[in-house]
Structures are given as C-alpha cells and as structure tokens.
Design a protein around this motif. Structure first.
Motif, PDB file in Angstrom:
ATOM      1  N   HIS A   5       3.648  -0.285  -2.204  1.00  0.00           N
ATOM      2  CA  HIS A   5       2.645  -0.484  -3.240  1.00  0.00           C
ATOM      3  C   HIS A   5       3.268  -1.227  -4.406  1.00  0.00           C
ATOM      4  O   HIS A   5       4.479  -1.293  -4.547  1.00  0.00           O
ATOM      5  N   VAL A 108      -3.079  -3.146   7.124  1.00  0.00           N
ATOM      6  CA  VAL A 108      -2.031  -2.405   6.440  1.00  0.00           C
ATOM      7  C   VAL A 108      -2.299  -0.921   6.662  1.00  0.00           C
ATOM      8  O   VAL A 108      -3.390  -0.425   6.336  1.00  0.00           O
ATOM      9  N   GLU A 110      -2.681   2.970   6.362  1.00  0.00           N
ATOM     10  CA  GLU A 110      -3.147   3.709   5.177  1.00  0.00           C
ATOM     11  C   GLU A 110      -2.000   4.314   4.381  1.00  0.00           C
ATOM     12  O   GLU A 110      -2.038   4.329   3.145  1.00  0.00           O
ATOM     13  N   ARG A 113      -0.646   2.104   1.583  1.00  0.00           N
ATOM     14  CA  ARG A 113      -1.566   1.557   0.582  1.00  0.00           C
ATOM     15  C   ARG A 113      -1.398   2.287  -0.750  1.00  0.00           C
ATOM     16  O   ARG A 113      -1.612   3.498  -0.841  1.00  0.00           O
ATOM     17  N   LYS A 121      -2.171   6.547  -4.609  1.00  0.00           N
ATOM     18  CA  LYS A 121      -2.577   6.290  -3.233  1.00  0.00           C
ATOM     19  C   LYS A 121      -4.026   5.787  -3.230  1.00  0.00           C
ATOM     20  O   LYS A 121      -4.900   6.354  -3.893  1.00  0.00           O
ATOM     21  N   GLY A 123      -7.215   3.709  -0.645  1.00  0.00           N
ATOM     22  CA  GLY A 123      -7.646   3.338   0.694  1.00  0.00           C
ATOM     23  C   GLY A 123      -7.270   4.348   1.745  1.00  0.00           C
ATOM     24  O   GLY A 123      -6.990   3.967   2.893  1.00  0.00           O
ATOM     25  N   ARG A 124      -7.286   5.647   1.409  1.00  0.00           N
ATOM     26  CA  ARG A 124      -6.887   6.691   2.359  1.00  0.00           C
ATOM     27  C   ARG A 124      -8.113   7.380   2.981  1.00  0.00           C
ATOM     28  O   ARG A 124      -9.214   7.379   2.425  1.00  0.00           O
ATOM     29  N   PRO A 133      -9.931  -0.696   3.205  1.00  0.00           N
ATOM     30  CA  PRO A 133      -8.774  -1.505   2.840  1.00  0.00           C
ATOM     31  C   PRO A 133      -8.944  -2.286   1.543  1.00  0.00           C
ATOM     32  O   PRO A 133      -7.984  -2.884   1.062  1.00  0.00           O
ATOM     33  N   GLN A 134     -10.130  -2.289   0.972  1.00  0.00           N
ATOM     34  CA  GLN A 134     -10.293  -2.919  -0.337  1.00  0.00           C
ATOM     35  C   GLN A 134     -11.305  -2.119  -1.140  1.00  0.00           C
ATOM     36  O   GLN A 134     -12.230  -1.528  -0.608  1.00  0.00           O
ATOM     37  N   TYR A 144      -8.203  -3.280  -5.656  1.00  0.00           N
ATOM     38  CA  TYR A 144      -7.137  -3.468  -4.684  1.00  0.00           C
ATOM     39  C   TYR A 144      -7.721  -4.077  -3.424  1.00  0.00           C
ATOM     40  O   TYR A 144      -8.912  -3.942  -3.143  1.00  0.00           O
ATOM     41  N   PHE A 146      -6.201  -4.996   0.705  1.00  0.00           N
ATOM     42  CA  PHE A 146      -5.141  -5.134   1.703  1.00  0.00           C
ATOM     43  C   PHE A 146      -5.636  -5.942   2.895  1.00  0.00           C
ATOM     44  O   PHE A 146      -5.124  -5.818   3.999  1.00  0.00           O
ATOM     45  N   TYR A 168       2.947  -8.169   6.551  1.00  0.00           N
ATOM     46  CA  TYR A 168       2.581  -7.778   5.199  1.00  0.00           C
ATOM     47  C   TYR A 168       3.858  -7.484   4.440  1.00  0.00           C
ATOM     48  O   TYR A 168       4.612  -6.580   4.798  1.00  0.00           O
TER      49      TYR A 168
END
Length: 768
Positions: A5, A108, A110, A113, A121, A123-124, A133-134, A144, A146, A168
């Motif tokens: 991150h 990416v 989790e 992220r 943390k 995007g979990r 992811p975004q 954010y 990813f 990534y």
C-alpha cells in the motif's frame, strides 16, 4: 505475506505481520522518508509487490531530508566477468516470451490492498461479499483503484501498443507494449498507483532523469518517458518506457528452487555469491556516476541466460540529494537511513542483505533480524563457511563506517570467499591474486623437525614466521608511495635510515618503520611508531584501518604473546574475509597458543584454497603430528606438488614421519611392510645431496631392521627396502654401508669415529 500500500502519514504505521515467515516472502512493508519541509520530517510509505517479470516490483519504503552525513566512499569501477566469475557454474535462465508473461486476469489480491494516503485496509471482503478493487477509503475518504489503467491494444504516446499487464509494483501496474516506431520491439511501461500521489510522481520523475544517464550491461535501459490520460479523471499520467528483460527475478528463481526441491531450501551458496559478483559492478558503476541505487532486493534483479540486470530504478538518487523522497525496502535497508541518509555504505548493506536472504533460511529478516544476522548456532551455513559469515557481518555492520568502502572492495573480498568455498567443495585449489597483500615470497616452518614420538613438535621461530607472512601492499595514493617504491633495502636498519627524510605524515612510512623495528626486535619502538600510524589513520578519516591490527598482531607474535596476536589477526579477518593472509596468521597464532583444532582449521582453509602457500601445508602437518595424526600429516606433505621448491623437503619430512618410532614399540607395531616399501620408493625418487640421502637411508633401514626383529609380518617375500631384502642379515649389511658413507662425509673426528663404531656394531658376523 503483507499487502502493499501507499500512504503518507505521521508517524508511519507499524508494519503488518506477514502471513508466512519464509526465507523469501515479500518484505511486506515499506516506508518513505519524505522530503524536508518547514515543519520538519513527515514520514510516509510506499509499498508494492509483484512477480518480478523484468520490471520493478516489491514493497518499498522511502525517504526524506537528511543532514549531509556520509562515510568515505570509493567509486572505482569494478571489473566484470561472466556470471560465476569462472569459478562456479550458474544455470542459465531462458529468455521468456513476453506474450507469455502477460497476466490473463490482472488482479491485486485483497490482502495487498491498502489506502495510499492513510495505510488503511481497503477493498476487502465484508460479510462474504468480495471487496471492490476501486472505491473510496472509509477511513480518510481518499479514492483508490487497483484496476489497470491501460487496456490491451491501447496506444500510449502515439507509438506504444499495450498488450496487457505484467505485474503490480511499488508505483502501480506495469505493462507490456510494442514500440511501433522502433522495429516493434518489446518494451515495458511503468505507471503510477495514483495520479494524485505527489511522492510517487516525484519518484517516477527521478527514475526517468537518472536512467537516461545510465549505460551499463547489468542495468535496465530506459528508452522514453510519455504521458497518457487517466481513463477515470482525464488527468495526464506519466509512464516510463524501458527495456523488457525476459527472464526470472532472483526471488522467482529462489521460490522455484524451493518448489523443485519440495522444501524450503536456499539456492546453492556458490550461485548466490556469483549473483553478488555480478550485482556489485553495476552498483559500482552507479556510484562512479554519483548515483545511489537504494533499493536492491531479489525482486529487483533479473537473470536472463547468463546475465543479470538491475531493474526498478525508481529509488535511484544522487549522492548529494537530500531533498528527494528516499525509497527503500524493509528487511534490506540500512538502519541509519533516517539519521544519515543514503550512501555507498547503505547501498552495499542491501547487497549483503540480499545475499543473506538468498543463501540460507532467513526467517525473521523483516522483524527479529531486521537489522542483524543470526549466528552460526542458528545457521549451519555460517558454521561451515566462516569467511562467508564474516563477509555478511561486515557488509551489514550496524556502523556504516565499518562496512566495505566500495563495491569493488566488496567484490574483491566476495571473490576470495567464493574461491575458498569452491576449493572446500570441490577439493581443487582456487588460487587468486590479492589486491591488498603481496604473495607468499618467503616461507616458514618448511625445515620441519620430526620429533621422537611423545615429544612436542617444534614450532617455527617467530622471526621466521613474521618474515614469511604476506606483506600488505603499499597504498599508491599515499604521499610517500614513490619514496617507498625506491626503498628496496632488505636490511631493516638501512630501510629506517633511507626513510629518515620521508614525509612523517605518511601512514605507509610509519608502517614500514614498524615492520623494520619488529625485524630488529625493537618492539617498544615498533609500538610507538604504530600508535603514530594509527593517529594518522584516524586523522585521515580511516579509524578502522585493518593494517593497524595487522602490525599489532606481528608485534605481539614477536613478543611471545600469541593469544593477543590472535585477537588482532581476528580483527583483520573480520575486515578482509576473502584474504588468505589473516587466516595464515591466525593459524600460526593458534598453533603457538596450543589450540590445534583452530590452527588446523585455518591452515586447511589456506592450503586447500591456494597451494602456493606452502607454509600452510607444513603448518597443517605439524598440527596433525602434534595431535598424533601421523597419516594426516603425511597426506598433507604428499600433497605439496613437485613444482614446489619445497617438494623435496616435504617428501623428506613425510618419510621421517612414516618411519619414526618410539622406544615403547607402539609405532613399530603399527608399521606394515607396505609402509617401509613406500618410504623406500619415495626416498629413491628424491634428488638429495649424498650426506642427506645417506642419513635418511640409514633411518629407514634402521627402522626396517627393528621391524623385522620385532616379528613384522611379511606379505611379499621379494619386497625390498633400499635394495635390501626384508631379512635381518641383508638389512644389517645395508645399514653398515650407510654408516660408513656418513663417516666418510663427516667433518668432525668424533662424529666419524661414532659412525664407524655403529657400522661395526651392526655388521653381521662373517667368516672374513
């Protein structure tokens, strides 16, 4: 493994604990020490990870403004040879088809992220629902994403057609593209995680500026820098265009090795050192250009065929730059970065850590041993190869001033360590010229006295030892180097007089006088001169000059204090783990002190590595003999090659050891017919002067006679010793003849009479 991150917070968050603690996990944490502001230091971090496909990946930590503190550095350009330095075979890595490297589903994970602003943390998975992811960080409200910004077949910069994402990394997604303006060559596009991240943007701009100046076969090439609109915001995003390196990162190679062996097993030590010897010239080149790499780790080194390349130069900075963000990786970075900033010393620290992570099961290198190394009791490799352990300890010393001075110096010592390891592993000597010591031009202990069984093995004279140990080379940059080059006097008194007009501020002059005083036995004056040399070294900025310890060891050895001498030579060994000389000095110090185990270990290291150090072979034979290992002593002496000027002396000593027996008869009972025949054959092959041959022949025949009298078992009736049958009568005739030969050669009347009496006494009864 911890997730990557990017963030900028005060203070930096604690490092997330890795889900696994294996030798090569992603380091998992990265910190950024930012540029200075009027408010002082504002820490932050930038973390990333990736599979290492020839592009910069991995977590990193970075940066800030630091005071201009640095250690003395050297930027001499290192020599470069093929991978393995001609000493070890490194399996080649085939070139990887770039189209096969493209990720089919660029996602990416989790657990990797994190919010780029606050480190939370994001995007979990929640309540069984997969994370997005975004989105927007719940903690600070920062957007954010990813998701890759570039899509397949998208044209960037008017000439680069994107094929897909490769990895990534610390600064975002990395893409494969074709350059339609230059023969459709494969290139890599490296973008940013977040267009609003000023720290990441500055790092990318840094990489562009520095890479444009770099031209080295072991460093990835940069071709261009282009901008392309972000599909979400429309803001221009910068992309670095660089060479595609099709191969495997060292981290990938290590993990593949683990999978192939079915257990957590490090790469072969020779292969790891070969990687280090290829990395160091590249770093030396950067240092010579006034640049620092800052972020070396296994992820950032790619092997293709038999070549290595450093990639991901986003952390590169100028040595005098105290404003740009400093990126580094937890577990590999030097502990002084926050106080002293980056330096040649901190760069070399990362090399040591990289080699450590690759060469043994280094669990806890990002936490428990974040700034230290486990000991030999925990790492069998260190117990087996002490020189390698000392090399890593110096490379990663907590004090930057105690590390290697330059990449070239470090490579020189690492090459010496590799020679030793390969010699021990293959049983074949791996000699090499030293860059800091002269060769062994004089020997000690070669006139070996073989004592009677039960008696102490005589030690070589200290003066002979000091004269025989290698001499440190003169520093050519010293003010008096020219004067010393013309001072060829071997007589110590003459040498002192010749240097009377030399510059007294010269460390080399002081050390030469120290040596002369030692040779004269004037140890108090030698100590005084050594103190003056130490003062000059400190004044010149070299407080840990190993030569001071070297000459201190010689003074103590000459003064009959081997224990103190050993401590001084041990300090030299710490500084020069790849050199032969300190190990030879340690061996003779340990032997003189009665520590035969340590003495035999060091003598063996020297002899097995380089057969030109004949003093080590005789020393090892003495130590074996002192411990009652006659067969071992003979084996060592027999290994001295015929090309050596001391081959005959070694053979004579081996014969004496083989046939030397005591009064109690134990050695006699252990002798065999074959032993006597071999001693005879060896003696007959030697070229000796008449007296020496006759004397040694008498010894062999005398032992053969006692053996026959004691009822020695004959296996071959026709066996002969120096032309005589192994029967008492014939042996008596042979021994009588040798005594009479010695009597004719004797200069002393009493000795001649004694030898004639012996001849008469041993002669068998005859009718005439």
């Amino acid at each position: 493994m911890p997730a990557p991150h990017t963030q900028t917070i005060t203070p930096p968050p604690p490092r997330p604990e890795p889900s696994e603690d294996v030798p090569l996990p992603d380091p998992g944490t990265a910190s950024v020490l930012p540029r200075s502001t009027s408010d002082g230091m504002h820490p932050g971090s930038d973390r990333g990870t990736g599979p290492g496909t020839g592009t910069g990946t991995g977590e990193r930590t970075g940066s800030g403004a630091f005071p201009g503190t640095s250690r003395r550095t050297s930027s001499r350009r290192s020599r470069r040879g093929r991978l393995g330095a001609g000493l070890v075979e490194v399996p080649p890595v085939p070139y990887r088809d770039p189209t096969e490297a493209v990720l089919a589903n660029p996602v990416v994970a989790e657990e990797k992220r994190f919010c780029g602003n606050c480190g939370a943390k994001v995007g979990r998975t929640r309540d069984g629902k997969p994370g997005d992811p975004q989105g927007v960080c719940d903690k600070c409200g920062t957007p954010y994403s990813f998701v890759p910004k570039l899509r397949p077949h998208e044209i960037v910069g008017g000439q680069y057609e994107v094929l897909g994402a490769l990895a990534y990394g610390g600064l975002g997604w990395i893409y494969l593209a074709q350059d339609h303006n230059v023969s459709d060559r494969w290139v890599v596009l490296k973008g940013l995680i977040d267009t609003g991240d000023a720290t990441a943007l500055a790092a990318a701009m840094n990489e562009t500026r520095f890479l444009a100046e770099v031209e080295h076969p072991n460093i990835v090439k940069i071709y261009n820098f282009v901008q392309h609109p972000d599909p979400d915001t429309g803001n221009l995003v910068g992309y670095i265009v660089m060479e595609y390196v099709g191969g495997r990162s060292l981290r990938q190679l290590a993990l593949e090795h683990h999978r192939a062996t079915g257990r957590i097993e490090p790469l072969p030590i020779g292969q790891v050192i070969a990687y280090g010897l290829e990395i160091l010239p590249a770093l030396g080149y950067l240092h010579g250009q006034g640049l620092l790499y800052c972020d070396l780790k296994p992820d950032n080194v790619i092997q293709t065929h038999e070549q290595l390349k450093l990639i991901d130069l986003g952390a590169v900075r100028r040595m005098d730059d105290y404003e740009s963000p400093l990126f580094f990786t937890t577990g590999y970075s030097a502990p002084e970065l926050a106080k002293r900033g980056a330096s040649v010393a901190s760069d070399l620290y990362t090399v040591g850590r990289t080699l450590a992570v690759l060469s043994f099961e280094f669990t806890g290198y990002t936490n428990t041993y974040k700034a230290s190394l486990p000991g030999p009791d925990e790492v069998p490799l260190f117990a087996l190869f002490g020189s390698y352990h000392r090399f890593l300890k110096r490379a990663t010393h907590a004090d930057p001033d105690r590390r290697f001075i330059s990449a070239e110096d470090m490579a020189d010592q690492l090459t010496g360590v590799l020679r030793e390891i390969m010699a021990l592993g293959t049983g074949k000597p791996r000699p090499g010229a030293s860059t800091v010591f002269g060769p062994e031009t004089r020997t000690f202990g070669v006139d070996m006295v073989v004592p009677e069984p039960g008696q102490r093995v005589p030690l070589p004279d200290p003066a002979e030892v000091i004269a025989g140990l290698p001499i440190p080379q003169v520093d050519t940059t010293d003010a008096a180097a020219g004067v010393l080059a013309t001072t060829v006097a071997t007589d110590p008194r003459t040498a002192i007089e010749a240097l009377s007009g030399a510059p007294r501020e010269s460390i080399e002059v002081r050390l030469r006088i120290v040596r002369a005083r030692i040779e004269l036995g004037e140890l108090a004056e030698a100590n005084r001169q050594l103190q003056a040399a130490q003062y000059l070294a400190i004044k010149a900025g070299f407080p840990h000059d190993w030569r001071i310890d070297w000459y201190r060891g010689l003074i103590e050895l000459a003064g009959g204090r081997p224990r103190v001498a050993r401590a001084a030579f041990d300090a030299v060994y710490d500084e020069l783990p790849g050199e032969i000389a300190p190990k030879l000095a340690l061996a003779v110090s340990a032997e003189t002190n009665g520590d035969y185990f340590a003495a035999s270990r060091f003598y063996e290291l020297v002899w097995r590595t380089d057969h030109s150090y004949v003093s080590a072979a005789f020393g090892l034979a003495r130590v074996y003999l002192a411990q009652g290992a006659r067969a071992g002593a003979i084996e060592v002496l027999e290994s001295i090659p015929p090309s050596s000027t001391h081959h005959v002396a070694a053979q004579v000593a081996a014969i004496k050891i083989k046939v030397r027996v005591g009064d109690d008869g134990r050695e006699l009972a252990a002798l065999s017919e074959r032993d006597l025949v071999e001693a005879s054959e060896r003696l007959e092959r030697l070229t000796l002067d008449p007296e020496r041959r006759a004397r040694l022949s008498a010894e062999v025949l005398d032992v053969a006679l006692h053996w026959v009298r004691a009822g020695g078992s004959r296996q071959h009736p026709g066996a002969r010793v120096l032309g005589r049958e192994l029967v008492e009568r014939d042996l008596r005739f042979g021994l009588e003849r040798r005594y009479r030969e010695l009597a004719r050669l004797a200069d002393d009347t009493d000795a001649r009479i004694d030898l004639v009496d012996r001849a008469n006494a041993v002669r068998p009864r005859t009718l005439t």
